[in-house]
Design a protein around this motif. Sequence first.
Motif, PDB file in Angstrom:
ATOM      1  N   GLN A 556       0.829  -1.201   0.000  1.00 45.38           N
ATOM      2  CA  GLN A 556       0.000   0.000   0.000  1.00 45.38           C
ATOM      3  C   GLN A 556       0.868   1.257   0.000  1.00 45.38           C
ATOM      4  N   LEU A 557       1.918   1.249   0.804  1.00 48.17           N
ATOM      5  CA  LEU A 557       2.791   2.416   0.861  1.00 48.17           C
ATOM      6  C   LEU A 557       3.472   2.660  -0.487  1.00 48.17           C
ATOM      7  N   ARG A 558       3.920   1.612  -1.121  1.00 42.00           N
ATOM      8  CA  ARG A 558       4.591   1.779  -2.416  1.00 42.00           C
ATOM      9  C   ARG A 558       3.654   2.364  -3.460  1.00 42.00           C
ATOM     10  N   GLU A 559       2.372   2.004  -3.387  1.00 38.56           N
ATOM     11  CA  GLU A 559       1.392   2.526  -4.340  1.00 38.56           C
ATOM     12  C   GLU A 559       1.062   3.993  -4.083  1.00 38.56           C
ATOM     13  N   GLU A 560       1.017   4.380  -2.810  1.00 40.17           N
ATOM     14  CA  GLU A 560       0.493   5.706  -2.474  1.00 40.17           C
ATOM     15  C   GLU A 560       1.563   6.773  -2.267  1.00 40.17           C
ATOM     16  N   LEU A 561       2.828   6.376  -2.143  1.00 41.07           N
ATOM     17  CA  LEU A 561       3.882   7.369  -1.948  1.00 41.07           C
ATOM     18  C   LEU A 561       4.446   7.824  -3.289  1.00 41.07           C
ATOM     19  N   GLU A 571       6.584  13.341   0.632  1.00 37.30           N
ATOM     20  CA  GLU A 571       6.683  11.946   1.047  1.00 37.30           C
ATOM     21  C   GLU A 571       6.586  11.823   2.567  1.00 37.30           C
ATOM     22  N   ARG A 574       2.958  12.470   3.534  1.00 34.14           N
ATOM     23  CA  ARG A 574       2.035  11.453   3.030  1.00 34.14           C
ATOM     24  C   ARG A 574       2.167  10.143   3.820  1.00 34.14           C
ATOM     25  N   ILE A 575       3.385   9.716   4.103  1.00 38.15           N
ATOM     26  CA  ILE A 575       3.543   8.444   4.817  1.00 38.15           C
ATOM     27  C   ILE A 575       3.022   8.561   6.247  1.00 38.15           C
ATOM     28  N   ILE A 578      -0.824   8.211   6.034  1.00 40.52           N
ATOM     29  CA  ILE A 578      -1.200   6.812   5.805  1.00 40.52           C
ATOM     30  C   ILE A 578      -0.959   5.991   7.069  1.00 40.52           C
ATOM     31  N   ASP A 581      -3.622   6.650   9.668  1.00 42.51           N
ATOM     32  CA  ASP A 581      -4.855   5.978   9.253  1.00 42.51           C
ATOM     33  C   ASP A 581      -4.783   4.489   9.600  1.00 42.51           C
TER      34      ASP A 581
END
Length: 913
Positions: A556-561, A571, A574-575, A578, A581
């Motif tokens: 999930q992190l790789r997709e959203e960062l 970055e 954003r991390i 996430i 959450d």
Amino acid sequence: MIEEIRKHALFLRQWIDHDPSGAERLLQNCSGTPPDRDSELVMLEERAPYGLTEKEFLSFLRGYKRAEYLKICARELSNEKLENITAHLTVAAQVTLELSLRYSLSSAARLYGLDEYPDRLCVIGLGKLGGRELNFSSDIDILFVYDSNGEEIISDTSRELTIHEFYCDVARKVSELMSTVTEDGMVFRVDQRLRPDGERGALALSVDGYAFYYESYGQTWERMMLLKSSWAAGSKNAAVRFTEAVKPFVYRRSLDRAFIEEMVQVLKRAQGRAKARYKEAKNVKLGTGGLREIEFFVQILQIMNYSKYKITTPNTLEALGSLRERDVIGKEECDILEGAYRFYRNLEHKAQMENEAQTYTVPEDSPNYPLYLERCGYSSDEQFQKEYAVRSLSVSAIFSAFTGGDGDELTAGEVLFDNVYDAAEVEGILRRWNVAEPEKCTKILYHALYGQISNYRSSSESGILKELFGEVIKRGAVFPNIALVLSAYQRLLIHHTAMYMLCEMYLSNPEIIDRLNRIFAASSYLTDIILNNNGVLEHFFYTEPPKVTQEGFRGQLREELPPPGEDPEEEYDRIRIIHKDALFSVGYPFLNGDLDVTGVMASLTGIARAVTDIAFSRTFETLVLRYGTPRTKEGAISDYVVIAMGKLGSGEMSFASDLDLIVLYEDDGAADGVNSLTNGEFYHKLVQRVHAYLSAVTAHGYLYQIDMNLRPSGASGALVTTVPSYAWYQKNNAMTWEKQALLKAKAICGKGELIERFENIRREALSVVAPGLEKDIYDMRRRLDKEKGRNPLDMKFAPGGFTDIEFAVQMLCLRNGETERNTKAALDILLEKELITRRNYDVLGKGYLFYRRVENVMRLHENRPSTRIPSGGALLSQLASVLGYQSPEQLLADYNAHRRAVRGAFERVFSKG
């Protein structure tokens, strides 16, 4: 009569005793008929009050009011006709309002340098003042109305002064003159909250402004309010224009049953609040069969029959007589209602005259109750109770027959909140419901419902808020920190999106409020996540608790960062968003009992390992771009492996846990870039930058704190080391405590070959059991008892805490060649292989789960590492409540029982028992 007044009107006793002859003279001049308003004004204006200083004028008004109340008390105790008493009270209010208005007009004119000023402002009395039926301790509900042609400019000497600004200043001053409490008391409490937009609205409006408001936004309760309105002071022409302007709103051409039902609901809500506030006490105003039912019944009939009979009097008894004359109601009904009205007004006045208190409750619990019965004219309580029951039942029967029964039970929001926020009434209801900190809660509710943001809310949105806050209090009254809960809702529901989302969730599942209450009560950390990102409320729709794994969350992190190095600031933010959450998705079901503590630890471990993996891999990529790839002396790639220690390695992460890490790299050499670094320097930079990546604080907080003190030689050792050096150290220099630490170690990211090499090193090191293992571990625990275990509320270090559990399990594993990292899983293996007794297994296992559950609830409070149970106060009460205990004492008793049992098991394990 003076002695009778001293006996029953305690608030006048000191004044009478100061000048008894003066009091006697006042009563001699008190005739049998009420004073005339105009004659009173002429008499008072002869004393030139408008030339007085403000302090002198305040004293002048209060002296007049006190003298009139002496006379009114005499009327009360002489059992004069009700109309005479209410007329006298009303004249006193009208006269003091008129004097205050004229004084304020002249004061405002002097302030603005006006030789002349428009005299087109009037005071409209509402409620009992409007109906000329004031009670002994009434507030006076008023509106300020002026006649104007648009936005007139009345002065432009220093700045433009509009007539609206001028009259608003006058209105403010009138209220101050009437309501300010001085050494002489006050005149009347002035209430202007019934004006358009309540306390947020302008203090004065033009006739046209009122007409527009009521035609566009007027509600049913405001129609009934205006039905009991009349001129009280100021310009009669303005009052006449106002009355004509609002008449189309008050008296509609067509009516339907829905209108009647809506008016009845206004009353039912008032009665519901009274029942909640006064319990079984007899409230003559709002109780069943009381004054409010009589007044509503009469008002409804007036509005329904206006087109035919034009009965517009605001006075209840006058309207009742007119309805009887026109056969709208029968003689028997009229006699019952009139008799009850007079009966209740007598009880009301006699209760209020003792201390000039605004009460509508029969003082049955007061030590002066016999005195109250005496002045009400009853020789015994039995006689009074009998008449009260007959009157209330008779009125209730008439009202219920007309409205069709009691209707549906009121919601908590309907009980608490009326169209006008009455702080004293709300606080009284909260006390009745045993809500903690009722005064503080009352203030929070006011700001939530009527504060600045409410200027932008529609009436339907206000209705949603009242319903939600009512449900919050109903379901959260047990929380000792309910004020904190309400404050969180106040901040959340400022946002329209959150308000509508929560409303939708509540309508589909009311228990959502219970869940959110628990979060707001137990975790300021999760509360902040919600308030800073309303989107996490989406988790409330999920029915299954999450199962977060390292692989899944890493994906999930790789997709959203964003791509590595593209926008580091974005970055970082954003991390963290996430990450919060994800933590919320675990904490929410945990606090609400849908996820047990083992599931919490597994999910938190998966999140932490994934974040660590991402931090290292992305930072490594950016360093390679700058410095090249680390290589061995032979030219092969020198990879790295990250070893998770402690809770991260054993899969037992708690909220707010640090990350215990060791970083190994394959071998010495140098990076192949232009700016060449040795491998040691390269990986040293890697660890430093990962440390910043994880622990840097942004607007969205931080991810984790890193602890690398478990590396070889501890804080004095190199930050990173080679795999061969680490292997040599573990084989030749590792001490017993380091073997205990190694037992929990796990490689969580790096090249597969290096991970396997580490596992071989770990297995080999753990297979060698040094002589004296058991004694070393036991002695170490005893030292910790003395150094860190002195606080009995420290779950980690106190005797019988979870250090006892871990040391006992680690000793058994090391002695028997078991390498399981997780404490609970290791216990299961030890039991299966009969390496621990069932008795010790049960004690250690139950204690472990108890401590971990308490620890995680505590840490959720502020996302701060803590293993100490609070010694008392609100925090301990809150912790006990969230954990499901009836009292803090029960929690402490359970905790101490676990400590005693665990310490006993610890001793048995080390004695091979």
